[in-house]
Structure formats: C-alpha cells, structure tokens
Scaffold this active site. Structure first.
Site, PDB file in Angstrom:
ATOM      1  N   LYS A   1       0.859  -1.197   0.000  1.00 22.45           N
ATOM      2  CA  LYS A   1       0.000   0.000   0.000  1.00 22.45           C
ATOM      3  C   LYS A   1       0.894   1.245   0.000  1.00 22.45           C
ATOM      4  O   LYS A   1       1.584   1.526   0.973  1.00 22.45           O
ATOM      5  CB  LYS A   1      -0.905   0.043   1.239  1.00 22.45           C
ATOM      6  CG  LYS A   1      -1.990   1.116   1.064  1.00 22.45           C
ATOM      7  CD  LYS A   1      -2.452   1.768   2.327  1.00 22.45           C
ATOM      8  CE  LYS A   1      -1.656   2.941   2.765  1.00 22.45           C
ATOM      9  NZ  LYS A   1      -1.741   4.164   1.947  1.00 22.45           N
TER      10      LYS A   1
ATOM     11  N   GLU B   1      10.624   1.176   9.681  1.00 16.91           N
ATOM     12  CA  GLU B   1      11.572   2.260   9.373  1.00 16.91           C
ATOM     13  C   GLU B   1      10.837   3.552   9.673  1.00 16.91           C
ATOM     14  O   GLU B   1       9.896   3.905   8.967  1.00 16.91           O
ATOM     15  CB  GLU B   1      11.964   2.229   7.890  1.00 16.91           C
ATOM     16  CG  GLU B   1      12.660   0.972   7.440  1.00 16.91           C
ATOM     17  CD  GLU B   1      14.116   0.921   7.855  1.00 16.91           C
ATOM     18  OE1 GLU B   1      14.603   1.884   8.478  1.00 16.91           O
ATOM     19  OE2 GLU B   1      14.762  -0.095   7.581  1.00 16.91           O
TER      20      GLU B   1
ATOM     21  N   CYS C   1      13.912  10.959   5.763  1.00 20.18           N
ATOM     22  CA  CYS C   1      13.870  10.482   7.154  1.00 20.18           C
ATOM     23  C   CYS C   1      15.217  10.671   7.833  1.00 20.18           C
ATOM     24  O   CYS C   1      15.295  10.933   9.029  1.00 20.18           O
ATOM     25  CB  CYS C   1      13.465   9.019   7.177  1.00 20.18           C
ATOM     26  SG  CYS C   1      14.435   8.025   6.044  1.00 20.18           S
TER      27      CYS C   1
ATOM     28  N   GLU D   1      10.451  16.044  14.467  1.00 17.64           N
ATOM     29  CA  GLU D   1      10.767  15.889  13.055  1.00 17.64           C
ATOM     30  C   GLU D   1       9.896  16.846  12.248  1.00 17.64           C
ATOM     31  O   GLU D   1       8.670  16.781  12.304  1.00 17.64           O
ATOM     32  CB  GLU D   1      10.480  14.438  12.639  1.00 17.64           C
ATOM     33  CG  GLU D   1      10.909  14.162  11.231  1.00 17.64           C
ATOM     34  CD  GLU D   1      10.664  12.716  10.828  1.00 17.64           C
ATOM     35  OE1 GLU D   1       9.593  12.186  11.165  1.00 17.64           O
ATOM     36  OE2 GLU D   1      11.534  12.143  10.161  1.00 17.64           O
TER      37      GLU D   1
HETATM   38  P1  NAP Z   1       2.714   8.215   7.833  1.00 17.54           P
HETATM   39  O1  NAP Z   1       1.661   9.223   8.004  1.00 17.54           O
HETATM   40  O2  NAP Z   1       3.100   7.382   8.991  1.00 17.54           O
HETATM   41  O3  NAP Z   1       2.248   7.291   6.615  1.00 17.54           O
HETATM   42  C1  NAP Z   1       3.048   6.246   6.143  1.00 17.54           C
HETATM   43  C2  NAP Z   1       2.166   5.225   5.467  1.00 17.54           C
HETATM   44  O4  NAP Z   1       1.318   4.637   6.452  1.00 17.54           O
HETATM   45  C3  NAP Z   1       1.242   5.802   4.396  1.00 17.54           C
HETATM   46  O5  NAP Z   1       1.107   4.872   3.356  1.00 17.54           O
HETATM   47  C4  NAP Z   1      -0.053   5.957   5.156  1.00 17.54           C
HETATM   48  O6  NAP Z   1      -1.199   5.999   4.333  1.00 17.54           O
HETATM   49  C5  NAP Z   1      -0.028   4.715   5.999  1.00 17.54           C
HETATM   50  N1  NAP Z   1      -0.934   4.753   7.163  1.00 17.54           N
HETATM   51  C6  NAP Z   1      -1.420   5.820   7.811  1.00 17.54           C
HETATM   52  N2  NAP Z   1      -2.239   5.414   8.807  1.00 17.54           N
HETATM   53  C7  NAP Z   1      -2.254   4.068   8.787  1.00 17.54           C
HETATM   54  C8  NAP Z   1      -2.925   3.068   9.545  1.00 17.54           C
HETATM   55  N3  NAP Z   1      -3.725   3.357  10.561  1.00 17.54           N
HETATM   56  N4  NAP Z   1      -2.707   1.771   9.218  1.00 17.54           N
HETATM   57  C9  NAP Z   1      -1.882   1.442   8.218  1.00 17.54           C
HETATM   58  N5  NAP Z   1      -1.241   2.347   7.449  1.00 17.54           N
HETATM   59  C10 NAP Z   1      -1.417   3.640   7.737  1.00 17.54           C
HETATM   60  O7  NAP Z   1       4.076   8.870   7.285  1.00 17.54           O
HETATM   61  P2  NAP Z   1       4.232   9.865   6.072  1.00 17.54           P
HETATM   62  O8  NAP Z   1       3.751  11.195   6.511  1.00 17.54           O
HETATM   63  O9  NAP Z   1       3.690   9.276   4.823  1.00 17.54           O
HETATM   64  O10 NAP Z   1       5.818   9.848   5.904  1.00 17.54           O
HETATM   65  C11 NAP Z   1       6.650  10.611   6.670  1.00 17.54           C
HETATM   66  C12 NAP Z   1       7.246   9.795   7.795  1.00 17.54           C
HETATM   67  O11 NAP Z   1       7.907   8.642   7.296  1.00 17.54           O
HETATM   68  C13 NAP Z   1       8.311  10.568   8.540  1.00 17.54           C
HETATM   69  O12 NAP Z   1       8.161  10.383   9.923  1.00 17.54           O
HETATM   70  C14 NAP Z   1       9.598   9.944   8.053  1.00 17.54           C
HETATM   71  O13 NAP Z   1      10.679  10.074   8.930  1.00 17.54           O
HETATM   72  C15 NAP Z   1       9.205   8.538   7.877  1.00 17.54           C
HETATM   73  N6  NAP Z   1      10.143   7.884   6.971  1.00 17.54           N
HETATM   74  C16 NAP Z   1      11.016   6.968   7.474  1.00 17.54           C
HETATM   75  C17 NAP Z   1      11.951   6.371   6.630  1.00 17.54           C
HETATM   76  C18 NAP Z   1      12.945   5.366   7.148  1.00 17.54           C
HETATM   77  O14 NAP Z   1      13.505   4.632   6.342  1.00 17.54           O
HETATM   78  N7  NAP Z   1      13.194   5.293   8.431  1.00 17.54           N
HETATM   79  C19 NAP Z   1      11.978   6.686   5.295  1.00 17.54           C
HETATM   80  C20 NAP Z   1      11.079   7.628   4.814  1.00 17.54           C
HETATM   81  C21 NAP Z   1      10.149   8.198   5.675  1.00 17.54           C
HETATM   82  P3  NAP Z   1      -1.793   7.418   3.823  1.00 17.54           P
HETATM   83  O15 NAP Z   1      -0.808   7.961   2.889  1.00 17.54           O
HETATM   84  O16 NAP Z   1      -3.068   7.053   3.195  1.00 17.54           O
HETATM   85  O17 NAP Z   1      -1.959   8.264   5.059  1.00 17.54           O
END
Ligand code: NAP
Length: 494
Positions: A186, A261, A295, A397
């Site tokens: 997804k 991650e 990230c 962050e």
């Molecule tokens: P996010 O809001 O946590 O969303 C990540 C993914 O999870 C999206 O596909 C989102 O779908 C989905 N999601 C949201 N709520 C969910 C639920 N209840 N159940 C299952 N899936 C759910 O993060 P983001 O805003 O997209 O990305 C930014 C974050 O990712 C930052 O904190 C960044 O540091 C982190 N990140 C970490 C890494 C690493 O390798 N450590 C790499 C890149 C990014 P929707 O899009 O539909 O909300």
C-alpha cells in the site's frame, strides 16, 4: 512563468494493480492527486476497500501454494526476473521519473538519476541474492544429520510513505521477490504512481500475477486492512513513528513478523578541524536535498563553538544559492514540498521556532516561483542559536527544508547532544582527523553514520534505526533475514 511540464495528466496509473491487472477499487471512492509544483489536480485515484486488499492477499497466498506458477519458479527464475525488471526500469527511466516528480515535486533530474537509479541498483543487488540464500549443514552428531533451510516468510504486507515512493517500496519488493515471498504493497495516498507502474513492469518481465499487487487507498482503510489481514505473515512498514507504534501493536497482537523504518532527527556534527567548505556543502545536502523530506535528514547541525561564525558564513552563502524552482525545469535542484498540508506544517514549525526564541537567519517563508504564486514552495530555512533540549524545532521531526544550528563545546559534547533525542536513524561527522571521526561515529546512536559525507546509500549497506527510529534493517544481506524463516531439520540416522 509558464508551466514547464505541459503534459501533466496523460498516462497516469490511477487504478489499483491486483492479481496482475489494473482494477477499479470497490470502495467507490476516488481521491484527487495534485501536482505540488502548480497545485493542479492531475487525476483521481481509485481507492481500495478492505475487500480489495483481501483479494490481493488471497492472490498472493494462492501463489505460495504447491503447483502455482510462482512455486514452480526456482532461484534462477527469480534472479532473472529481478534483472529484467532492473533492465526495463533502465530503459523506461524517463517515464517512471516523470511519474515520481508529478507526485512528489522532486526535481526531474534527481527523480531519474537518484530515485530510479537507486531502484535499478537495488533490483540488481537483490537479483544476486536470489541464488545465494542458503541454509547450513551442522556439525556431525552421532545418529543424526542436522541442517537448516531458509524458506520465504510468506505473504508480505508493505506500507510506504510519500518522500521516496519508488525507492522505499523497492527496498521491500526486491528482497521479498528474491526470497520467494509474495508481496502486497500500500503506497502513500499522495504518491502511488511510480510503484503502480513498477508492478505493471514486473508483470511484463515475467513475474506471475498475484505475486506483487499494489493496493492504494487510505491508511486507515487499505493500510489497516493489510496489516490486520490474517493472510499476511510479515509487515514491512516505513512511515512516521506515531503510525509505526500502532503497526507494532497490531503485529504483536497476531505475532506477525514486523520491520519498522520510522522518523529521525539526525545530528550532523561539524568539528573545528573540518574542511569547512566541504562541511557547509554537506550540511546543505543533509537538509535541503529532497526539500528536507528525508527520514535521515541532517536537521540538527551541531557546530563546534570555535568555528561557529566562520562556518555560518559559508553555510548561509550556500543556502542563498538554493532557490526553489519548478521541478520539471532542467536546472531545478529544489522543488515544492509534497502537499499543502505539509507546507503548512513546515511553516508552522518556523513560527514555533521564532516564538520559542531561536534566531531565524535564512528563509522561513513560502517562495513565489510562479507568476500566479501557486505551488507549495518553501525557501530553505536556517535557524541559529537553537537549544537542543528546549526548542521544538530541535526535538520534533519537521520533514521539510528547516535546519537547526546548535553550538557544541567539543567532540564529547557533540556526541552527548547528538544522542539527546528519541530518534536514532542517522548521523554524520565532519573532521580531518580520522580518529576523531571514528570515535564520534561509534559514539553516536544511529543506524547509519557518515564521515565527511551525507545522504549516501548503497544497496549492500544496511539501513534502519536505533531507538524510536525503528526495528530491523533494510538493504544489505541482513534484509534477506527479514524475508526468510529458518527451518531446522533433524534427520534420524540411527
Ligand atoms: P505516515 O503518516 O506514517 O504514513 C506512512 C504510510 O502509512 C502511508 O502509506 C499511510 O497511508 C499509511 N498509514 C497511515 N495510517 C495508517 C494506519 N492506521 N494503518 C496502516 N497504514 C497507515 O508517514 P508519512 O507522513 O507518509 O511519511 C513521513 C514519515 O515517514 C516521517 O516520519 C519519516 O521520517 C518517515 N520515513 C522513514 C523512513 C525510514 O527509512 N526510516 C523513510 C522515509 C520516511 P496514507 O498515505 O493514506 O496516510
């Protein structure tokens, strides 16, 4: 300025890709996709319901059964398919890069040479692993023969964020296929295009239908349905720490394997003996690359007191040259942030930083790139005299082009301050003294530490977090452990 990307709406993958074909999501809902460079709606994405996720997981399970097309394929077949996908991506790099830029706003040249380039490397790297996953024959034991085998973990449920939609998906898809798993992914709602295209390409390259499906839709519906589905054996999640905690709880409930991650607030340390020009370049790459939506971004710049003023002069001179531009412009190096919501969040942090007493020395505003003022562009922003423990901009962050400069007394202080965060994803140190560099690298609690560089990745180098930045590692040989189970076999010879 006129649009330099006239062709915004043709050939967009707007439908889920399930069991080898594009289908309409049965949720009946569509969500708008907006090009962040000019705020134009470029298409509407058909969203998956829980029933669509179920169909994708069932197709994946079918392919793991004896007699299926996938189960008849051996390691060499998997290797060949992965190499073919890499080759197809190489020849279709322009097409995939365009999709990535349309969704994310990252400069087209970066999307092509960095994001698509990295995806090709990762497919090739894991192609090699497909034929090298082995078990062990154990020491002789009277009356018995003991060995282990590595078996695919089963069906993988993958969830990815919007900052590197292609690469963070490929980090999961490639090892999963190499190991003989099936995978249902997804993507983030904002950025589904590139991986939907890769699913199509993978099918053309010989991957049997059902082995790799993409189920776009909202996190709370499609994402939650995937994580909680009883047919999913392992979850690979990349996203925020907040959602990651929820994912971990759900996985614990069903004892599913899980890698996470998550977020970061990485320290980038400039010691007094560093090459300050190189460090200033590394600091801007660390925070402004991909508009700070990384990230591992070096969002806390820890500068040794004695060189602070000289260093700031160089840093600000470089920052002034980073001008946001339409991401389709060939010279663009800094595009818009991904969405209106993200732009507002970033600018909200700027206001918070000012209100809490940090000193704004560059940027801090929305940038006007187009005549009509549209596009979610943010000027590269630098705060000086930031307090690591008190200021929100140093603790939370931001995920945007906002740098917090923090003074440190010396090497030991740099390590102590660097580690005073809940996160532990990455770090860097700039110094001409390799002994100091190694001491700092070993002292900082982060999954990756760069010495005299920043934001460098290699498919063979594991990536992942300490502390609240996650569980487990992606990339490298250790990634294969995450996609396999070890089976121990005891053969009675007595
Ligand atoms: P996010 O809001 O946590 O969303 C990540 C993914 O999870 C999206 O596909 C989102 O779908 C989905 N999601 C949201 N709520 C969910 C639920 N209840 N159940 C299952 N899936 C759910 O993060 P983001 O805003 O997209 O990305 C930014 C974050 O990712 C930052 O904190 C960044 O540091 C982190 N990140 C970490 C890494 C690493 O390798 N450590 C790499 C890149 C990014 P929707 O899009 O539909 O909300």
């Amino acid at each position: 300025m006129a649009d330099s990307a006239p062709d915004l709406t043709s050939n967009l993958p707007l439908r889920p890709f399930i069991d080898g074909k594009p289908v309409d999501g049965t949720s009946g809902r569509t969500s708008p996709l907006v090009f962040p460079g000019n705020e134009q709606e470029i298409g509407r994405l058909s969203e998956c319901s829980a029933a669509d996720v179920d169909a994708a997981v069932r197709a994946a399970r079918r392919e793991l059964e004896p007699g299926s097309a996938w189960s008849k394929m051996g390691p060499n077949d998997r290797q060949r398919i992965l190499y073919r996908i890499a080759e197809a991506l190489r020849s279709r790099a322009d097409e995939v890069a365009r999709l990535e830029t349309l969704n994310t706003g990252k400069p087209l040249a970066e999307a092509k040479f960095v994001d698509v380039g990295e995806a090709i490397n990762v497919f090739e790297y894991f192609a090699g692993w497909a034929t090298k996953v082995t078990g062990e024959t154990l020491p002789d034991r009277p009356g018995a023969f003991l060995y282990t085998r590595r078996e695919p973990v089963g069906v993988v449920g993958a969830i990815t964020p919007w900052n590197f939609p292609l690469d963070l998906a490929v980090w999961k898809v490639a090892p999963a296929i190499a190991a003989g798993c099936c995978i249902v992914l997804k993507p983030a709602s904002l950025t589904p295009f590139s991986i939907l295209k890769v699913a199509e390409i993978a099918l053309e390259c010989g991957l049997p239908p059902g082995v790799f499906s993409v189920v776009p839709g909202s996190g709370s519906v499609a994402g939650a349905a995937l994580i909680t589905h009883p047919g999913v054996d392992k979850v690979a999640f990349t996203g925020s720490t907040e959602i990651g905690k929820w994912v971990a709880k759900e996985c614990a409930e069903h004892v599913k394997r899980c890698t996470l991650e998550l977020g970061g607030k990485s320290p980038n340390v400039v010691l007094a003996d560093a090459d300050l020009d190189a460090a200033a370049r590394g600091a801007t790459v660390g925070i402004f690359y991909n508009k700070g939506e990384v990230c591992a971004a070096g969002s806390r710049l820890l500068v040794e007191d004695s060189v602070h003023d000289a260093f700031m002069e160089k840093l600000l001179a470089r920052t002034a040259k980073m001008v946001p531009q339409d991401p389709f412009h060939p010279k663009s190096r800094l595009g818009p942030v991904v969405s209106k919501g993200q732009m507002e969040s970033v600018l909200g942090y700027v206001e918070k930083g000012k209100a809490e007493g940090a000193k704004l020395v560059a940027g801090g505003t929305r940038a006007k790139v187009r005549e009509d003022g549209k596009g979610y562009y943010v000027n590269p922003t630098v705060f000086d005299e930031v307090d690591n423990d008190r200021h929100s901009i140093a603790r939370e962050e931001i995920f945007g082009p906002v740098l917090s400069v923090i003074r440190v007394k010396d090497e030991a202080d740099a390590v102590a301050v660097g580690n005073r965060t809940m996160y532990g994803l990455a770090a860097a140190v700039w110094t001409r003294d390799i002994k100091k560099g190694l001491r700092v690298a070993h002292g900082l609690k982060g999954g990756t530490v760069w010495i005299n560089s920043y934001n460098m990745y290699d498919p063979a180098l594991p990536f992942g977090g300490y502390k609240a930045s996650g569980w487990g590692r992606e990339l490298g040989s250790v990634a294969m452990d995450a996609y396999t189970e070890v089976k121990s076999v005891w053969v009675d010879l007595a």
